[in-house]
Design a protein around this motif. Structure first.
Motif, short mmCIF file in Angstrom:
data_model
loop_
_atom_site.label_atom_id
_atom_site.label_comp_id
_atom_site.label_asym_id
_atom_site.label_seq_id
_atom_site.Cartn_x
_atom_site.Cartn_y
_atom_site.Cartn_z
N LYS A 1 -37.67 -28.23 -4.99
CA LYS A 1 -38.55 -27.41 -4.14
C LYS A 1 -38.29 -25.92 -4.35
O LYS A 1 -39.19 -25.10 -4.25
N VAL A 2 -37.03 -25.54 -4.62
CA VAL A 2 -36.73 -24.11 -4.78
C VAL A 2 -36.75 -23.68 -6.25
O VAL A 2 -36.40 -22.53 -6.55
N GLY A 3 -37.15 -24.58 -7.14
CA GLY A 3 -37.40 -24.11 -8.51
C GLY A 3 -36.50 -24.64 -9.61
O GLY A 3 -36.55 -24.13 -10.73
N ALA A 4 -35.68 -25.67 -9.34
CA ALA A 4 -34.92 -26.28 -10.45
C ALA A 4 -35.92 -26.87 -11.45
O ALA A 4 -36.90 -27.49 -11.05
N ASP A 5 -35.69 -26.65 -12.74
CA ASP A 5 -36.62 -27.16 -13.76
C ASP A 5 -36.46 -28.67 -13.93
O ASP A 5 -37.41 -29.36 -14.27
N ARG A 6 -35.24 -29.13 -13.68
CA ARG A 6 -34.96 -30.54 -13.90
C ARG A 6 -33.83 -30.94 -12.97
O ARG A 6 -32.93 -30.13 -12.72
N THR A 7 -33.87 -32.15 -12.45
CA THR A 7 -32.78 -32.64 -11.62
C THR A 7 -32.27 -33.96 -12.19
O THR A 7 -33.03 -34.73 -12.76
N ILE A 8 -30.97 -34.17 -12.03
CA ILE A 8 -30.35 -35.39 -12.53
C ILE A 8 -29.50 -36.01 -11.42
O ILE A 8 -28.61 -35.34 -10.88
N ASN A 9 -29.79 -37.26 -11.07
CA ASN A 9 -28.91 -38.01 -10.19
C ASN A 9 -27.84 -38.64 -11.07
O ASN A 9 -28.11 -39.61 -11.78
N VAL A 10 -26.64 -38.05 -11.07
CA VAL A 10 -25.60 -38.47 -12.01
C VAL A 10 -25.01 -39.84 -11.67
O VAL A 10 -24.34 -40.46 -12.49
N ALA A 11 -25.25 -40.30 -10.44
CA ALA A 11 -24.80 -41.65 -10.07
C ALA A 11 -25.69 -42.70 -10.72
O ALA A 11 -25.22 -43.77 -11.11
N ASP A 12 -26.98 -42.39 -10.86
CA ASP A 12 -27.94 -43.34 -11.45
C ASP A 12 -28.06 -43.19 -12.95
O ASP A 12 -28.37 -44.15 -13.65
N ASP A 13 -27.90 -41.97 -13.45
CA ASP A 13 -28.27 -41.66 -14.83
C ASP A 13 -27.16 -40.86 -15.52
O ASP A 13 -27.31 -39.67 -15.77
#
Ligand code: ZN
Length: 344
Positions: free
Chosen positions: A211-223
Motif C-alpha cells: 500500500k505504501v509503495g513496495a514494488d514487490r513483497t515476499i512472504n519468506v515463510a511461504d516462499d
C-alpha cells in the motif's frame, strides 16, 4: 487528566494525574493521538527488554501529537491553537556527544516513556503534556494529528536511510514489515530507491508494504526460493534495512546483499549469531541505526509539504479508556499495523 501507566508486565492502568503549568520556554499540549510502539509493547508484554525493566510505575508513550493550549514565558514560536507533533527526544545538549552533533547518543538522554534511567522518564500517553517549545513541531493544516503522531517512528526510518547513504537508483530490501519496516519502505522511496522489496513471515503486514509503495513483497515463510534467487551469484541487493531483529532474517540479509552492499540494522534482537564469514568475504558494511535527532523536523516537513502520506500505516484507533485492549490488539501482528490511542 488521564494517563496510561505501566506497573509491570500485563499491568497497564488508566490513572488520574495532575496537570502541569508550562514554565519558561515550555508549552502545554492537549494530546490528541498517541501511537503504540514496539518498545511500549515490550513494557506491556514483558515488563521491559534486555536489562531494562520497569521498576516503578511509569507513564508510557512517545509517539504523540496534539494542540498547544498555553505557552510559557519566552515562547515566541508557538501559540495556543497550534497543532504540533512532539519529539520525545530530550538530549542534554551539553555532553561530548551532543556537542559533536550526535544527540541520539547523549549520555544524559531523557527520552519519553523509557525505563533506561532510574527514576524512569515518564512518557506522553496523557491528556495534557508540558514540553519544551523546541520539542514541538508545527503541523500544516493538511496533516491530521493522527498522521502527526507518526512523525517519531518515521524519523527513526529517515535516520536509518541517512545511515545507509544515497539510495538513488539502488535496489533495496526491507526485512520485516511491521510499522518500522513499512515506514522504512516509505522513507527509501522518498530518497530515490529504484526498487524496493519488502519481506515478512506473514501476509497481513506485507499488504501494508504494498500500500505504501513496495514494488514487490515476499512472504519468506511461504516462499524461501525467492530469497535464493535474490542471493544468486554473490547477491543482488545494494542495501538491506533489517527491521525484524530476527537471526534468520539477518542471515538472509547477508546472503542477498551484493559485494560491498550495506546492511542497516534497525531491529533489536539481543545476542544472535550470524555468518560473519559472509561479511568478510563480501566486504559487507554493517551499520546500526538508533533513534534519530534532526530527522524529526525532516519527518514533519515531508508530511507538511505532502511529499509523503503516512496515513495508510494506521490500522486502528481506540479511545484511551480502552488502552489495554488496544495494547492487546497492537501485540497481534495478524490483526494490526500501527494502533493509535485517542486521548480527546
Ligand atoms: Zn548529551
Amino acid at each position: 487528566m488521564k494517563a496510561v501507566v505501566i506497573h509491570a508486565a500485563k499491568d497497564l492502568r488508566i490513572e488520574q494525574r495532575p496537570t502541569e503549568t508550562p514554565g519558561t520556554g515550555q508549552v502545554a499540549v492537549a494530546i490528541a493521538t498517541g501511537g503504540i510502539c514496539g518498545s511500549d509493547l515490550h513494557y506491556y508484554n514483558h515488563g521491559g527488554f534486555g536489562a531494562v525493566r520497569v521498576k516503578h510505575p511509569m507513564v508510557l508513550g512517545h509517539e504523540v501529537a496534539g494542540t498547544v493550549t498555553a505557552a510559557g514565558i519566552g515562547v515566541e514560536s508557538l501559540r495556543p491553537g497550534d497543532r504540533v507533533a512532539v519529539s520525545p527526544s530530550r538530549p542534554c545538549n551539553r555532553c561530548e556527544y551532543c556537542l559533536a552533533g550526535l544527540q541520539n547518543h547523549c549520555l544524559d538522554m531523557r527520552f519519553y516513556g523509557s525505563a533506561m534511567r532510574d527514576p524512569h522518564v515518564d512518557g506522553a500517553f496523557r491528556q495534557h503534556l508540558v514540553a519544551d517549545a523546541s520539542q514541538c513541531h508545527k503541523l500544516a493544516d493538511r496533516v491530521s494529528l493522527a498522521e502527526g503522531a507518526l512523525a517519531e517512528p518515521f524519523a527513526v526510518t529517515l535516520h536509518a536511510v541517512s545511515r545507509a547513504g544515497s539510495l538513488l537508483g539502488k535496489r533495496v530490501l526491507v526485512s520485516g514489515s511491521g510499522p518500522i519496516g513499512v515506514l522504512c519502505t516509505l522513507a527509501a522511496r522518498a530518497h530515490g530507491a529504484q526498487e524496493i522489496i519488502a519481506t515478512d513471515v506473514m501476509d497481513a503486514p506485507l499488504a501494508y508494504a504494498r500500500k505504501v509503495g513496495a514494488d514487490r513483497t515476499i512472504n519468506v515463510a511461504d516462499d524461501a526460493t525467492a530469497l535464493t534467487e535474490l542471493g544468486r551469484g554473490k547477491g543482488s541487493i545494494d542495501v538491506v534495512f533489517e527491521a525484524s531483529g530476527n537471526a534468520a532474517a539477518l542471515g538472509s540479509a547477508l546472503a542477498v546483499l551484493r559485494p560491498r552492499g550495506t546492511l542497516v540494522q534497525l531491529g533489536l534482537g539481543g545476542d544472535i549469531s550470524f555468518p560473519q564469514n559472509m561479511v568478510v568475504s563480501k566486504e559487507i558494511e554493517m551499520r546500526g541505526s538508533f533513534r534519530f535527532h534532526e530527522e524529526f523536523a525532516l519527518a514533519v516537513d515531508l508530511m507538511n509539504s505532502g511529499r509523503v502520506d503516512l496515513r495508510p500505516v494506521v490500522s486502528e484507533t481506540r479511545p484511551v479508556d480502552d488502552a489495554v485492549a488496544a495494547f492487546e490488539l497492537a501485540s497481534d501482528r495478524r490483526r494490526s499495523m500501527k494502533v493509535q490511542l485517542d486521548f480527546a
